[in-house]
Design a protein around this motif. Structure first.
Motif, PDB file in Angstrom:
ATOM      1  N   PRO A   1     -33.349 -65.185  18.343  1.00  0.00           N
ATOM      2  CA  PRO A   1     -32.065 -64.524  18.615  1.00  0.00           C
ATOM      3  C   PRO A   1     -31.323 -65.113  19.815  1.00  0.00           C
ATOM      4  O   PRO A   1     -30.094 -65.209  19.804  1.00  0.00           O
ATOM      5  N   THR A   2     -32.051 -65.519  20.844  1.00  0.00           N
ATOM      6  CA  THR A   2     -31.397 -66.093  22.021  1.00  0.00           C
ATOM      7  C   THR A   2     -30.712 -67.404  21.675  1.00  0.00           C
ATOM      8  O   THR A   2     -29.547 -67.633  22.039  1.00  0.00           O
ATOM      9  N   MET A   3     -31.421 -68.284  20.970  1.00  0.00           N
ATOM     10  CA  MET A   3     -30.836 -69.560  20.576  1.00  0.00           C
ATOM     11  C   MET A   3     -29.679 -69.360  19.603  1.00  0.00           C
ATOM     12  O   MET A   3     -28.655 -70.057  19.682  1.00  0.00           O
ATOM     13  N   VAL A   4     -29.804 -68.416  18.685  1.00  0.00           N
ATOM     14  CA  VAL A   4     -28.749 -68.161  17.714  1.00  0.00           C
ATOM     15  C   VAL A   4     -27.478 -67.694  18.419  1.00  0.00           C
ATOM     16  O   VAL A   4     -26.373 -68.152  18.107  1.00  0.00           O
TER      17      VAL A   4
ATOM     18  N   PHE B   1     -39.994 -70.450  20.079  1.00  0.00           N
ATOM     19  CA  PHE B   1     -40.626 -70.507  18.762  1.00  0.00           C
ATOM     20  C   PHE B   1     -41.148 -71.911  18.482  1.00  0.00           C
ATOM     21  O   PHE B   1     -40.635 -72.895  19.017  1.00  0.00           O
ATOM     22  N   SER B   2     -42.153 -71.968  17.633  1.00  0.00           N
ATOM     23  CA  SER B   2     -42.718 -73.243  17.208  1.00  0.00           C
ATOM     24  C   SER B   2     -42.874 -73.230  15.688  1.00  0.00           C
ATOM     25  O   SER B   2     -43.308 -72.211  15.121  1.00  0.00           O
ATOM     26  N   PRO B   3     -42.481 -74.311  15.009  1.00  0.00           N
ATOM     27  CA  PRO B   3     -41.917 -75.564  15.517  1.00  0.00           C
ATOM     28  C   PRO B   3     -40.520 -75.370  16.118  1.00  0.00           C
ATOM     29  O   PRO B   3     -39.905 -74.306  15.952  1.00  0.00           O
ATOM     30  N   LEU B   4     -40.033 -76.405  16.776  1.00  0.00           N
ATOM     31  CA  LEU B   4     -38.812 -76.318  17.566  1.00  0.00           C
ATOM     32  C   LEU B   4     -37.595 -75.930  16.733  1.00  0.00           C
ATOM     33  O   LEU B   4     -36.720 -75.193  17.191  1.00  0.00           O
ATOM     34  N   LEU B   5     -37.542 -76.420  15.490  1.00  0.00           N
ATOM     35  CA  LEU B   5     -36.368 -76.167  14.646  1.00  0.00           C
ATOM     36  C   LEU B   5     -36.212 -74.695  14.305  1.00  0.00           C
ATOM     37  O   LEU B   5     -35.094 -74.233  14.043  1.00  0.00           O
ATOM     38  N   ARG B   6     -37.273 -73.920  14.327  1.00  0.00           N
ATOM     39  CA  ARG B   6     -37.197 -72.489  14.015  1.00  0.00           C
ATOM     40  C   ARG B   6     -36.294 -71.747  14.983  1.00  0.00           C
ATOM     41  O   ARG B   6     -35.691 -70.725  14.635  1.00  0.00           O
ATOM     42  N   ASN B   7     -36.214 -72.232  16.213  1.00  0.00           N
ATOM     43  CA  ASN B   7     -35.391 -71.558  17.210  1.00  0.00           C
ATOM     44  C   ASN B   7     -33.926 -71.513  16.805  1.00  0.00           C
ATOM     45  O   ASN B   7     -33.222 -70.555  17.129  1.00  0.00           O
TER      46      ASN B   7
END
Length: 426
Positions: free
Chosen positions: A322-325, A311-317
């Motif tokens: 879901p993978t980052m969460v 995702f962009s911007p990076l902080l949205r991830n």
């Protein structure tokens, strides 16, 4: 409904148990006439708390009696239990996908459920106008709708019961003068947080009822609002439990050492870490991120998935991918269990009261009971019966968080000059 809610409370307030908490009135003696005269009270003796408050030069009562403190402490202990029940019931509501079945919110009007077939059909027609029915439940029958409606209804009614459990006794104790100045501030904050929690719950549900033309995803509530709803419930639960234990349990005066100071700071840090892990769990639930990877310790075939930063911007991830969460929740969960384990072994190296050792042991047991459900649930993602057994999972986060706070509370030391006859509660 009013009879069910108010009759037990009226019986409690008028019971002999509360009357026994006020010290006895000095016995009367006969003076030869038809009326009785009270004996003069000795210095420092009083008949009721109100009498003390009305004596010239005394002003208001600085501290309530020990008996009154015990009643207030037990009341807050019961309140924390009702909040725990609301968290568990909210988890069951999510597991049964019932949270969006009631499409409007009325404080008093919705307390009466539909009774006739016409009323149920009207309620069902309102539900059919919103995205969850159109996308997910378009073949739902009226009988199936009644089930999910009653699930959400029970959660909302329990929330109203929690509000009454806080506000009505608080008003009674305030009027009786059983609350200190500091305790009044805490009670006001708790009652305000209860009201805020109810409004936040509807604000969360409202996000799942909004039409999203550009999205073909399953309708769900905002993960941000879900995390805020769970987080405020955790704060309410822990604040109530902490205040209750402060009133009910005796104080321990420990000699402050460098080891004890380090242990107390580590306990505070552990509490913060567990709280952060619980909030990350709310993001996992809100995004259904637990279903993305169902293997452990690896995520798929790798330790670090390739789609962490799509995702962009990076902080949205961090909040929307879901993978980052899921990855963040795994890391935080492992860190929390590790911190609790270290905290336990640190507590064994310091001479601490028995109560503190019990709190450390309980905290360790609660932390490890989290491990098995979190590891097994991804493999059983289609087994809803198994998920029903995990309905208390959010509450385990509450328990870990509260016991981490309780641990830091019981390891708090009182300096020599801070020990006064007023028995200040920290």
């Amino acid at each position: 409904m009013q009879r069910l809610l108010f009759t037990p409370l009226t019986a409690f307030l008028g019971s002999p148990c509360l009357r026994l908490l006020v010290p006895r009135v000095a016995p009367r003696t006969q003076c030869g006439c038809s009326c009785g005269i009270r004996r003069p009270l000795r210095p420092g003796q009083y008949s009721t708390i109100s009498d003390v408050a009305l004596q010239p030069g005394r002003g208001t009562v600085s501290l309530p009696s020990k008996a009154a403190e015990r009643v207030v402490g037990r009341w807050l202990l019961v309140c924390s239990g009702t909040v725990a029940g609301a968290v568990i019931l909210g988890g069951v509501t999510r597991l049964t996908e019932s949270g969006l079945s009631m499409v409007d919110w009325h404080l008093i009007k919705e307390m009466k459920p539909p009774t006739s077939k016409e009323e149920w059909e009207a309620e069902f027609q309102k539900y059919q106008q919103f995205p969850e029915f159109k996308i997910l439940n378009h073949d739902m029958t009226l009988a199936e709708f009644k089930f999910i409606w009653y699930m959400e209804y029970s959660h909302r009614m329990w929330g109203r019961l929690v509000g009454l459990a806080y506000i009505l006794p608080a008003a009674y104790f305030w009027k009786k003068g059983w609350l200190t100045r500091g305790l009044k501030g805490r009670v006001l904050a708790l009652c305000g947080l209860v009201c805020f929690q109810g409004l936040l719950g509807w604000y969360m549900v409202k996000s799942g009822l909004e039409e999203k033309p550009d999205s073909h995803d399953i309708p769900r509530v905002s993960q941000y609002r879900l995390a805020a709803h769970l987080g405020s419930a955790l704060v309410l639960y822990c604040a109530s439990l902490w205040t209750s234990l402060s009133l009910l349990l005796p104080q321990h005066k420990l000699t402050e050492t460098r080891q004890l100071l380090r242990l107390r700071r580590f306990a505070h840090g552990t509490a913060g870490l567990v709280f952060l892990t619980a909030l990350s769990g709310a993001f996992v639930a809100g995004l259904d991120a637990g279903l993305v990877y169902n293997s452990f310790p690896k995520m798929g075939e790798s330790w670090i998935p390739e789609d962490l930063f799509t995702f962009s911007p990076l902080l949205r991830n961090v909040f929307e991918n879901p993978t980052m969460v899921q990855f963040d929740h795994r890391v935080l969960g492992i860190a929390s269990v590790t911190a609790v384990t270290v905290l336990y072994f640190l507590s064994r190296r310091i001479p601490l009261p028995r109560r503190t050792k019990i709190a450390a042991t309980t905290l360790l047991a609660l932390a490890y009971t989290q491990v098995e459900p979190n590891l097994s649930l991804p493999y059983l993602q289609v087994d809803h019966k198994r998920e029903a057994h995990l309905q208390a999972r959010p509450q385990r986060y509450c328990d870990c968080f509260s016991f981490a706070f309780f641990f830091s509370l019981t390891t708090f030391t009182f300096r020599e000059h801070a020990e006064t006859s007023t028995n200040v509660i920290i």
